[in-house]
Design a protein around this motif. Structure first.
Motif, PDB file in Angstrom:
ATOM      1  N   GLU A 115      -6.903   2.457   7.095  1.00 20.32           N
ATOM      2  CA  GLU A 115      -7.002   1.728   5.830  1.00 20.32           C
ATOM      3  C   GLU A 115      -5.629   1.408   5.279  1.00 20.32           C
ATOM      4  OE1 GLU A 115      -9.098   2.182   1.464  1.00 20.32           O
ATOM      5  OE2 GLU A 115      -9.969   3.211   3.197  1.00 20.32           O
ATOM      6  N   PHE A 116      -4.701   2.356   5.406  1.00 21.10           N
ATOM      7  CA  PHE A 116      -3.325   2.103   4.956  1.00 21.10           C
ATOM      8  C   PHE A 116      -2.732   0.919   5.715  1.00 21.10           C
ATOM      9  CE2 PHE A 116       1.227   2.955   5.870  1.00 21.10           C
ATOM     10  CZ  PHE A 116       1.734   2.698   4.609  1.00 21.10           C
ATOM     11  N   PHE A 117      -2.851   0.928   7.048  1.00 24.87           N
ATOM     12  CA  PHE A 117      -2.267  -0.166   7.844  1.00 24.87           C
ATOM     13  C   PHE A 117      -2.977  -1.489   7.610  1.00 24.87           C
ATOM     14  CE2 PHE A 117      -0.654   3.507  10.359  1.00 24.87           C
ATOM     15  CZ  PHE A 117       0.689   3.243  10.141  1.00 24.87           C
ATOM     16  N   HIS A 118      -4.259  -1.429   7.252  1.00 27.16           N
ATOM     17  CA  HIS A 118      -4.988  -2.650   6.904  1.00 27.16           C
ATOM     18  C   HIS A 118      -4.334  -3.320   5.688  1.00 27.16           C
ATOM     19  CE1 HIS A 118      -8.229  -5.377   5.780  1.00 27.16           C
ATOM     20  NE2 HIS A 118      -8.198  -4.833   4.560  1.00 27.16           N
ATOM     21  N   HIS A 119      -3.949  -2.506   4.693  1.00 29.49           N
ATOM     22  CA  HIS A 119      -3.346  -3.058   3.479  1.00 29.49           C
ATOM     23  C   HIS A 119      -1.917  -3.547   3.706  1.00 29.49           C
ATOM     24  CE1 HIS A 119      -6.619  -2.182   0.765  1.00 29.49           C
ATOM     25  NE2 HIS A 119      -6.674  -0.933   1.218  1.00 29.49           N
ATOM     26  N   ALA A 133      -7.904   9.221  11.196  1.00 28.14           N
ATOM     27  CA  ALA A 133      -7.572   7.894  11.746  1.00 28.14           C
ATOM     28  C   ALA A 133      -8.046   6.799  10.800  1.00 28.14           C
ATOM     29  CB  ALA A 133      -8.198   7.733  13.125  1.00 28.14           C
ATOM     30  N   GLY A 134      -9.223   7.000  10.192  1.00 23.07           N
ATOM     31  CA  GLY A 134      -9.728   6.010   9.246  1.00 23.07           C
ATOM     32  C   GLY A 134      -8.842   5.871   8.026  1.00 23.07           C
ATOM     33  N   ALA A 150      -0.776  -0.842  -6.083  1.00 26.95           N
ATOM     34  CA  ALA A 150      -1.227  -1.113  -4.720  1.00 26.95           C
ATOM     35  C   ALA A 150      -2.212  -0.017  -4.306  1.00 26.95           C
ATOM     36  CB  ALA A 150      -0.021  -1.123  -3.777  1.00 26.95           C
ATOM     37  N   PRO A 151      -3.080  -0.278  -3.325  1.00 26.48           N
ATOM     38  CA  PRO A 151      -3.996   0.754  -2.846  1.00 26.48           C
ATOM     39  C   PRO A 151      -3.238   2.013  -2.416  1.00 26.48           C
ATOM     40  CG  PRO A 151      -4.575  -1.377  -1.924  1.00 26.48           C
ATOM     41  CD  PRO A 151      -3.261  -1.552  -2.635  1.00 26.48           C
ATOM     42  N   VAL A 152      -3.851   3.167  -2.685  1.00 22.62           N
ATOM     43  CA  VAL A 152      -3.219   4.451  -2.385  1.00 22.62           C
ATOM     44  C   VAL A 152      -4.126   5.250  -1.454  1.00 22.62           C
ATOM     45  CG1 VAL A 152      -2.318   6.615  -3.337  1.00 22.62           C
ATOM     46  CG2 VAL A 152      -2.046   4.479  -4.628  1.00 22.62           C
ATOM     47  N   ILE A 153      -3.565   5.686  -0.325  1.00 22.61           N
ATOM     48  CA  ILE A 153      -4.272   6.540   0.619  1.00 22.61           C
ATOM     49  C   ILE A 153      -3.646   7.932   0.513  1.00 22.61           C
ATOM     50  CG2 ILE A 153      -4.755   7.028   3.044  1.00 22.61           C
ATOM     51  CD1 ILE A 153      -4.978   3.679   1.369  1.00 22.61           C
ATOM     52  N   LEU A 154      -4.479   8.935   0.208  1.00 23.80           N
ATOM     53  CA  LEU A 154      -4.017  10.318   0.032  1.00 23.80           C
ATOM     54  C   LEU A 154      -4.515  11.150   1.213  1.00 23.80           C
ATOM     55  CD1 LEU A 154      -5.212  10.495  -3.653  1.00 23.80           C
ATOM     56  CD2 LEU A 154      -2.817  10.407  -2.973  1.00 23.80           C
ATOM     57  N   ALA A 158       0.851  -1.189   0.000  1.00 22.89           N
ATOM     58  CA  ALA A 158       0.000   0.000   0.000  1.00 22.89           C
ATOM     59  C   ALA A 158       0.885   1.237   0.000  1.00 22.89           C
ATOM     60  CB  ALA A 158      -0.925   0.013   1.208  1.00 22.89           C
ATOM     61  N   ILE A 159       0.314   2.339  -0.437  1.00 24.72           N
ATOM     62  CA  ILE A 159       1.047   3.609  -0.476  1.00 24.72           C
ATOM     63  C   ILE A 159       0.228   4.645   0.282  1.00 24.72           C
ATOM     64  CG2 ILE A 159       1.889   5.469  -1.978  1.00 24.72           C
ATOM     65  CD1 ILE A 159       1.983   3.282  -4.249  1.00 24.72           C
TER      66      ILE A 159
END
Length: 197
Positions: free
Chosen positions: A191-195, A186-187, A127-131, A2-3
Protein backbone atom coordinates in the motif's frame (compact mmCIF):
# COMPACT_ATOMS: atom_id res chain seq x y z
CA UNK A 1 3.13 11.22 -1.42
CA UNK A 2 3.01 8.65 1.42
CA UNK A 3 4.62 7.99 4.79
CA UNK A 4 5.68 4.57 6.08
CA UNK A 5 6.81 4.27 9.68
CA UNK A 6 8.26 1.25 11.45
CA UNK A 7 8.00 1.16 15.24
CA UNK A 8 6.83 4.76 15.57
CA UNK A 9 5.76 6.53 18.75
CA UNK A 10 2.85 8.81 19.56
CA UNK A 11 4.29 10.35 22.75
CA UNK A 12 7.96 10.71 23.63
CA UNK A 13 7.22 10.95 27.34
CA UNK A 14 5.04 7.83 27.33
CA UNK A 15 7.70 5.82 25.44
CA UNK A 16 10.44 6.82 27.86
CA UNK A 17 8.16 6.15 30.81
CA UNK A 18 7.47 2.64 29.40
CA UNK A 19 11.18 2.11 28.85
CA UNK A 20 12.33 3.22 32.31
CA UNK A 21 9.60 1.19 34.04
CA UNK A 22 10.45 -1.99 32.13
CA UNK A 23 11.81 -4.83 34.29
CA UNK A 24 13.96 -6.15 31.46
CA UNK A 25 14.58 -3.45 28.84
CA UNK A 26 16.27 -4.20 25.55
CA UNK A 27 20.04 -3.93 26.15
CA UNK A 28 20.76 -1.92 23.01
CA UNK A 29 17.83 0.40 23.73
CA UNK A 30 18.99 0.82 27.32
CA UNK A 31 22.55 1.79 26.44
CA UNK A 32 21.59 4.12 23.59
CA UNK A 33 18.98 5.91 25.73
CA UNK A 34 21.45 6.34 28.57
CA UNK A 35 24.22 7.44 26.17
CA UNK A 36 21.91 10.27 25.08
CA UNK A 37 20.37 11.14 28.46
CA UNK A 38 22.87 10.24 31.17
CA UNK A 39 24.08 13.84 31.44
CA UNK A 40 20.49 14.94 32.18
CA UNK A 41 20.63 12.53 35.12
CA UNK A 42 24.13 12.93 36.57
CA UNK A 43 25.50 16.11 34.97
CA UNK A 44 28.61 16.33 32.81
CA UNK A 45 30.55 13.10 33.13
CA UNK A 46 32.36 12.30 29.86
CA UNK A 47 33.68 8.96 31.16
CA UNK A 48 30.23 7.59 32.00
CA UNK A 49 28.74 8.98 28.79
CA UNK A 50 31.55 7.41 26.72
CA UNK A 51 31.11 4.08 28.51
CA UNK A 52 27.44 4.03 27.40
CA UNK A 53 28.53 5.01 23.90
CA UNK A 54 30.97 2.09 23.72
CA UNK A 55 28.40 -0.32 25.18
CA UNK A 56 25.98 0.80 22.45
CA UNK A 57 28.53 0.45 19.66
CA UNK A 58 29.79 -2.94 20.88
CA UNK A 59 26.20 -4.19 20.89
CA UNK A 60 25.17 -2.49 17.65
CA UNK A 61 28.15 -3.78 15.69
CA UNK A 62 27.82 -7.24 17.32
CA UNK A 63 31.45 -7.08 18.41
CA UNK A 64 32.90 -10.29 19.81
CA UNK A 65 34.44 -10.35 23.29
CA UNK A 66 37.85 -9.88 21.67
CA UNK A 67 36.67 -6.90 19.57
CA UNK A 68 34.59 -5.15 22.23
CA UNK A 69 35.98 -1.77 23.29
CA UNK A 70 34.02 -1.31 26.52
CA UNK A 71 35.99 -3.74 28.76
CA UNK A 72 39.31 -1.99 28.13
CA UNK A 73 37.69 1.40 28.64
CA UNK A 74 36.15 0.28 31.96
CA UNK A 75 39.57 -0.81 33.24
CA UNK A 76 40.91 2.72 32.70
CA UNK A 77 37.94 4.51 34.32
CA UNK A 78 38.10 5.95 37.81
CA UNK A 79 36.47 3.47 40.21
CA UNK A 80 33.72 5.94 41.16
CA UNK A 81 32.83 6.55 37.49
CA UNK A 82 32.86 2.83 36.72
CA UNK A 83 30.61 2.14 39.72
CA UNK A 84 28.19 4.87 38.60
CA UNK A 85 28.09 3.47 35.05
CA UNK A 86 27.42 -0.06 36.28
CA UNK A 87 24.74 1.08 38.72
CA UNK A 88 22.88 2.94 35.98
CA UNK A 89 23.32 0.07 33.52
CA UNK A 90 22.26 -2.79 35.78
CA UNK A 91 20.02 -1.29 38.50
CA UNK A 92 16.53 -0.75 37.08
CA UNK A 93 15.23 0.89 40.25
CA UNK A 94 18.07 3.41 40.09
CA UNK A 95 17.38 4.16 36.41
CA UNK A 96 13.69 4.68 37.21
CA UNK A 97 14.61 7.08 40.01
CA UNK A 98 16.87 9.03 37.65
CA UNK A 99 14.01 9.20 35.12
CA UNK A 100 11.45 10.39 37.65
CA UNK A 101 13.67 12.82 39.54
CA UNK A 102 15.98 14.20 36.84
CA UNK A 103 15.59 13.17 33.19
CA UNK A 104 11.80 13.64 32.87
CA UNK A 105 12.11 17.13 34.37
CA UNK A 106 15.06 18.28 32.27
CA UNK A 107 14.28 21.33 30.08
CA UNK A 108 15.66 19.61 26.96
CA UNK A 109 13.14 16.80 27.28
CA UNK A 110 10.37 19.32 27.84
CA UNK A 111 11.40 21.02 24.58
CA UNK A 112 11.43 17.69 22.72
CA UNK A 113 7.86 17.11 23.80
CA UNK A 114 6.64 20.25 22.07
CA UNK A 115 8.69 19.86 18.89
CA UNK A 116 8.82 16.10 18.31
CA UNK A 117 5.50 14.71 19.53
CA UNK A 118 4.05 12.72 16.63
CA UNK A 119 0.40 12.54 17.74
CA UNK A 120 0.24 16.25 18.53
CA UNK A 121 1.63 17.21 15.12
CA UNK A 122 -0.74 15.15 12.94
CA UNK A 123 -2.99 17.18 10.67
CA UNK A 124 -5.96 16.51 8.39
CA UNK A 125 -4.98 16.41 4.72
CA UNK A 126 -1.70 14.57 5.31
CA UNK A 127 -0.41 12.03 2.81
CA UNK A 128 -1.49 8.42 3.49
CA UNK A 129 0.32 6.88 6.47
CA UNK A 130 1.27 3.20 6.78
CA UNK A 131 2.18 2.14 10.34
CA UNK A 132 4.19 -1.08 10.84
CA UNK A 133 5.07 -2.23 14.35
CA UNK A 134 6.56 -5.34 15.89
CA UNK A 135 4.20 -7.02 18.35
CA UNK A 136 7.11 -7.88 20.69
CA UNK A 137 8.84 -4.48 20.46
CA UNK A 138 10.25 -3.97 23.95
CA UNK A 139 11.57 -0.46 23.32
CA UNK A 140 8.53 1.25 21.80
CA UNK A 141 5.31 -0.68 22.52
CA UNK A 142 2.91 -1.35 19.62
CA UNK A 143 0.24 0.58 21.52
CA UNK A 144 2.05 3.73 20.32
CA UNK A 145 1.29 2.90 16.67
CA UNK A 146 -2.27 1.97 17.65
CA UNK A 147 -2.69 5.45 19.15
CA UNK A 148 -1.32 7.08 16.01
CA UNK A 149 -3.64 4.97 13.88
CA UNK A 150 -6.69 6.01 15.92
CA UNK A 151 -5.71 9.70 15.71
CA UNK A 152 -5.10 9.50 11.95
CA UNK A 153 -8.53 7.90 11.46
CA UNK A 154 -10.12 10.71 13.51
CA UNK A 155 -8.46 13.23 11.19
CA UNK A 156 -9.64 11.39 8.06
CA UNK A 157 -6.10 10.60 6.92
CA UNK A 158 -5.85 7.41 4.82
CA UNK A 159 -3.97 4.99 7.07
CA UNK A 160 -3.17 1.33 7.55
CA UNK A 161 -1.83 -0.40 10.66
CA UNK A 162 0.16 -3.65 10.58
CA UNK A 163 1.27 -5.14 13.90
CA UNK A 164 3.34 -8.24 13.25
CA UNK A 165 5.50 -10.90 14.88
CA UNK A 166 7.88 -10.71 11.90
CA UNK A 167 9.80 -7.78 13.34
CA UNK A 168 10.66 -6.49 16.79
CA UNK A 169 12.79 -3.54 17.80
CA UNK A 170 15.91 -5.60 17.19
CA UNK A 171 16.79 -8.85 15.47
CA UNK A 172 14.12 -11.52 15.40
CA UNK A 173 14.19 -15.15 14.32
CA UNK A 174 11.52 -16.31 11.88
CA UNK A 175 9.42 -19.42 12.38
CA UNK A 176 7.05 -21.26 10.03
CA UNK A 177 4.10 -20.06 12.08
CA UNK A 178 4.88 -16.49 11.05
CA UNK A 179 4.46 -17.11 7.32
CA UNK A 180 0.75 -16.06 7.24
CA UNK A 181 1.73 -12.71 8.78
CA UNK A 182 4.11 -12.13 5.89
CA UNK A 183 1.11 -11.45 3.65
CA UNK A 184 -0.16 -8.73 5.99
CA UNK A 185 3.29 -7.16 6.17
CA UNK A 186 3.69 -7.35 2.39
CA UNK A 187 0.25 -5.78 2.00
CA UNK A 188 1.19 -2.85 4.24
CA UNK A 189 4.38 -2.18 2.29
CA UNK A 190 2.46 -2.71 -0.96
CA UNK A 191 0.00 0.00 0.00
CA UNK A 192 2.87 2.36 0.77
CA UNK A 193 4.48 1.73 -2.64
CA UNK A 194 1.10 2.11 -4.33
CA UNK A 195 0.90 5.67 -2.97
CA UNK A 196 4.48 6.61 -3.83
CA UNK A 197 4.51 4.88 -7.23
Amino acid sequence: SAICTIGDYASIRRVFDFFFRSNDPDEYGKTIVMWNFVEYAVGKNPAVRDAFKLATLDNGYLRSDEEAELPGFLEKMKPADRELFEKIRYDGAHRLELWEQKISKHPALQEWQTTMECAANLRAGMAPVILVHGRADDVIPPSESEMLYARLKELGVPTRLCITDLISHGDHGLTLGMIPQAFGLAGAFGEFFHHVG
